[in-house]
Design an enzyme around this catalytic site. Structure first.
Site, short mmCIF file in Angstrom:
data_model
loop_
_atom_site.label_atom_id
_atom_site.label_comp_id
_atom_site.label_asym_id
_atom_site.label_seq_id
_atom_site.Cartn_x
_atom_site.Cartn_y
_atom_site.Cartn_z
N PHE A 129 33.56 39.21 45.63
CA PHE A 129 32.88 39.02 43.77
C PHE A 129 32.98 37.32 44.05
O PHE A 129 33.82 36.38 44.90
CB PHE A 129 33.65 38.94 42.92
CG PHE A 129 33.40 38.08 41.34
CD1 PHE A 129 32.88 38.66 40.64
CD2 PHE A 129 33.71 36.70 41.32
CE1 PHE A 129 32.20 37.52 39.74
CE2 PHE A 129 33.31 36.10 39.98
CZ PHE A 129 32.79 36.67 39.47
N ASP A 217 34.90 31.83 51.21
CA ASP A 217 35.22 31.93 50.01
C ASP A 217 36.91 32.12 49.40
O ASP A 217 37.63 32.67 49.43
CB ASP A 217 34.34 33.18 48.99
CG ASP A 217 34.19 32.86 47.78
OD1 ASP A 217 35.29 31.93 46.98
OD2 ASP A 217 34.36 33.37 46.35
N LYS A 246 38.38 26.41 41.21
CA LYS A 246 39.42 26.60 40.10
C LYS A 246 39.81 25.49 40.56
O LYS A 246 41.17 24.30 39.99
CB LYS A 246 39.40 28.43 40.81
CG LYS A 246 38.63 29.08 40.31
CD LYS A 246 39.41 30.19 40.41
CE LYS A 246 38.67 31.38 40.45
NZ LYS A 246 38.83 31.54 38.46
#
Length: 405
Positions: A129, A217, A246
């Site tokens: 993802f 990532d 985040k």
């Protein structure tokens, strides 16, 4: 209050919070909850940390936005901190993880063109993802993510996560068209999937041999989540490109794409940009978050409490018939169940004041703030165990007797 004016993109629980402090949240009735999700790995230094609050308040009264037409001091400071901590050379700031990954994919395309590859390919992982823009959807996997978006842009080769032979076979088939690899060091959304030991080291060697960019990532794993600043540091390597978001802003929207070596030299003025990216407020908060993690020793605490949480869960749930596997690194832990469970997050919240998340249908994902203490570890273990026990009782009831929505 119903959400009739909102587009139907989420399925929120019937809970709403009005206050947060540290590891806790409170709803409008004053009930307290232990937050073991942290906004999906966002509030790493906790809710309403006084230093973050002070930085936001002061900066809001000084300067919020000037645009990247001018130099931004806090942007320079944050870039210096991140490159020092990561071993990277340069940073580009935007507003989210998806944008950071779009930046990385753009670098891969530019890198390929610079090498004379007209149609460059990027190796990505099954069950990955990377975001919900059209480009990052193309690099992601899973029917719930891609939905009906069949014809997506970008050229990607998908291989199983953790399978080195699959990467070698991809090279044999596509040869010089491959220019980069993009992957999560630990797959978060697919259920906290860890690669075999030495996997990242082996990929680093393959990329060096083939002249590929290794792009990681670290949007969910970065900023201390796994007990190191970045998950790649557990294997003693450095990627060519890394993306962050985040936990970097602790709730203030910010994304970052860092690069080193040739990858750091690819952009030229006008080749990329962001209206809001790297604004003074977001970058000052980013600097403050990094300072807090260093000052409070939160990397060591994340590792220590993560080890304790993992060990306690494995002991308490060792004989549970629904638990298939418990895995994790630092304060990023997944409890994979044998089948999907309904109402688990609602039961944990309503009955035990514990906020958890279930991803890909049947993996409980625990991502608490990094200042978690031993007492709170025990509270999480107790709440998860009791919620799992009660969910069976609820599901056995007739539909009209189950928890209301």
């Amino acid at each position: 209050m119903t959400a009739t004016c909102l587009m139907n993109t989420y399925q929120p629980l019937p809970l709403s919070f009005v206050k947060g402090l540290g590891t806790r949240l409170w709803d409008h009735t004053g009930r307290e909850y232990l937050d073991a999700v942290a906004g999906v790995a966002v509030t790493n230094v906790g809710h309403s940390h006084p230093k973050v609050v002070a930085a936001i308040s002061e900066q809001a009264g000084l300067l919020l936005h000037t645009s990247n037409l001018y130099s931004i001091d806090w942007q320079q400071r944050l870039a210096q901190k991140l490159t020092r901590l990561s071993g990277m050379d340069r940073a580009f700031f935007n507003n989210s993880g998806a944008e950071a990954n779009e930046t990385a994919l753009k670098l891969a395309r530019l890198y390929g063109w610079q090498k004379g590859v007209e149609q460059p390919l990027v190796v990505v992982m099954a069950n990955a993802f990377h975001g919900r823009t059209l480009g990052t959807l193309s690099a992601s996997d899973g029917p719930a993510v891609r939905l009906s978006y069949q014809a997506l842009p970008g050229d990607f080769i998908k291989v199983p996560f953790g399978d080195l032979d699959a990467v070698r076979r991809a090279h044999q088939r596509y040869g010089q068209r491959i220019v980069a690899m993009l992957l999560e060091p630990i797959q978060g959304e697919s259920g906290v999937q860890l690669p075999p030991p030495g996997y990242l080291q082996a990929l680093r060697m393959l990329c060096d041999q083939r002249g590929w960019l290794l792009m990681l990532d670290e949007i969910q794993t970065g900023i201390g989540r796994t007990g190191q600043w970045f998950a790649f540091q557990h294997e003693g390597i450095v990627p060519d490109v890394m993306t962050l978001a985040k936990g970097l802003g602790n709730g203030i929207p910010i994304g970052a794409c860092l690069a080193r070596g040739k990858a750091a030299q690819l952009f030229t003025p006008g080749s990329h940009g962001s209206t809001f990216g790297g604004n003074p407020l977001a970058c000052r908060v980013g600097c403050t978050v990094l300072d807090i993690i260093e000052e409070q020793g939160l990397l060591a605490n994340a590792q220590r409490q993560g080890d304790r949480l993992l060990a306690r869960l494995r002991v308490e749930l060792s004989d549970h018939p629904q638990v298939l596997e418990i895995r994790g690194q630092g304060l990023m832990i997944g409890i994979e169940l044998t089948r999907p469970v309904r109402d688990l997050t609602l039961i944990a919240a309503r009955e035990h004041g514990l906020l958890i998340n279930v991803t890909r249908g049947k993996t409980i994902r625990l991502l608490p703030p990094l200042m978690l203490d031993e007492r709170e570890v025990d509270m999480i273990v107790r709440g998860v165990c009791r919620a799992l026990g009660e969910v069976e009782q609820v599901q056995a009831r007739p539909a009209h007797e189950r928890l209301p929505a």
